[in-house]
Design an enzyme around this catalytic site. Sequence first.
Site, mmCIF file in Angstrom:
data_model
loop_
_atom_site.group_PDB
_atom_site.id
_atom_site.type_symbol
_atom_site.label_atom_id
_atom_site.label_comp_id
_atom_site.label_asym_id
_atom_site.label_seq_id
_atom_site.Cartn_x
_atom_site.Cartn_y
_atom_site.Cartn_z
ATOM 1 N N LYS A 126 0.496 -0.978 0.127
ATOM 2 C CA LYS A 126 -0.228 -0.161 0.021
ATOM 3 C C LYS A 126 1.038 1.505 0.193
ATOM 4 C CE LYS A 126 -3.741 -2.438 0.119
ATOM 5 N NZ LYS A 126 -3.317 -4.051 1.064
ATOM 6 N N LYS A 161 -8.900 0.693 4.682
ATOM 7 C CA LYS A 161 -8.097 0.191 4.150
ATOM 8 C C LYS A 161 -6.901 -0.089 5.155
ATOM 9 C CE LYS A 161 -5.950 0.883 -0.287
ATOM 10 N NZ LYS A 161 -5.335 0.647 -1.429
ATOM 11 N N ARG A 211 -5.100 -4.374 -13.219
ATOM 12 C CA ARG A 211 -3.846 -5.164 -12.536
ATOM 13 C C ARG A 211 -2.938 -4.998 -13.919
ATOM 14 N NH1 ARG A 211 -2.038 -8.588 -9.141
ATOM 15 N NH2 ARG A 211 -3.179 -7.370 -7.574
ATOM 16 N N ARG A 226 -10.614 -6.127 -13.059
ATOM 17 C CA ARG A 226 -10.984 -6.470 -11.949
ATOM 18 C C ARG A 226 -12.616 -5.822 -11.750
ATOM 19 N NH1 ARG A 226 -6.032 -6.939 -8.126
ATOM 20 N NH2 ARG A 226 -6.130 -5.295 -8.805
ATOM 21 N N ARG A 234 -15.487 -3.726 -4.482
ATOM 22 C CA ARG A 234 -14.024 -4.006 -4.700
ATOM 23 C C ARG A 234 -13.809 -4.668 -5.545
ATOM 24 N NH1 ARG A 234 -13.924 -7.744 1.090
ATOM 25 N NH2 ARG A 234 -15.529 -8.016 -0.280
ATOM 26 N N ASP A 274 -2.001 -2.264 -9.257
ATOM 27 C CA ASP A 274 -2.717 -1.706 -9.348
ATOM 28 C C ASP A 274 -3.613 -0.020 -9.453
ATOM 29 O OD1 ASP A 274 -3.869 -4.329 -8.624
ATOM 30 O OD2 ASP A 274 -3.911 -4.188 -6.752
ATOM 31 N N GLU A 282 -1.994 0.875 -5.712
ATOM 32 C CA GLU A 282 -0.809 -0.029 -5.019
ATOM 33 C C GLU A 282 -0.316 -0.490 -5.936
ATOM 34 O OE1 GLU A 282 -2.950 -3.321 -2.565
ATOM 35 O OE2 GLU A 282 -4.647 -2.202 -2.047
ATOM 36 N N ASN A 284 2.069 -4.370 -5.698
ATOM 37 C CA ASN A 284 2.041 -5.884 -4.975
ATOM 38 C C ASN A 284 3.330 -5.556 -5.730
ATOM 39 O OD1 ASN A 284 -0.659 -6.170 -4.453
ATOM 40 N ND2 ASN A 284 -0.731 -4.803 -6.310
#
Length: 317
Positions: A126, A161, A211, A226, A234, A274, A282, A284
């Site tokens: 994050k 979050k 993504r 997504r 979400r 993301d 984000e 990852n």
Amino acid sequence: MTVKVGIVMDPIEAITYKKDSSLAMLWAAQNKGWELHYMEQRHLFLRDGKARAKMAPLSVAMDPDNWFTRGDYVSRDLAELDVILMRKDPPFDNEFIYSTHLLAMAESEGTLIVNRTQSLRDFNEKLFATHFPQCCPPVLVTRDADLLREFHAEHKNVIFKPLDGMGGASIFHIREEGTNLGVIIETLTAHGSETIMAQKYIPEIVDGDKRILMINGEPVPYALARIPMAGETRGNLAAGGRGEGRPLTDRDHWIAAQVGPTLKEKGLLFVGLDVIGDYLTEINVTSPTCIRELDTQFNLDIGMELMNCIEKELATR
């Protein structure tokens, strides 16, 4: 000489065959004629100054009913392996940190760890995005309830979050009326004892949380959007979102270009960005997914692209 590849992952028996990215990597490595060695986090250990593991020879197949064959476990030095794929899913807890320290000992002896152990420890998924504020929405990281209330009052429509979640867990969408704002802050911050992230809500989430996969700082030319299920904010596939592949936009390429050089510098060979709308949310670094969905929709072989990158990296050593 055959390349010896180790993988540290969650139990291979329990993976979801049709979408597991680690399995795609293993197929690619095996197709290159490389030797596979399987480990779980619990198999790593240290003895007399040497990082070791109980590891088992592994072969994989494109068979949804029988996708792997594993041999007997044997204790070996991690440094006997040429490359180790660290694919243990979060949570990023003390056990994960201890594992990276053991892997770092093999790294110091010449084993390539994907991704680099120091970077796995340094870059929270994050917080890492905030290193590129030009790419991000308005964001606040704090455990102070007054600051969180001020952020909500300023932006009206926000996301709160935790910093250590995955798969969309414990993400709250708080609208202008602020229903249950107090209890959400208390719950997420554990009454002010744990730091969380607040972001301005990005309405383009309805079109998908994209993504973007990065291999050695360069983006795969397609992203997996997504898309949230009805009534959700979400897009995570683990939270019921559906995946729809799309070519990267000019903005996506710009974000990738902003982030890519740092990824390369830090030894982050395989990363997932993301992106919602025009914003990076984000980065990852632990065990990015979505290889299989993109491979299927666009006839790609992202796992092989990664293995080719690893092969080039090994050649420089």
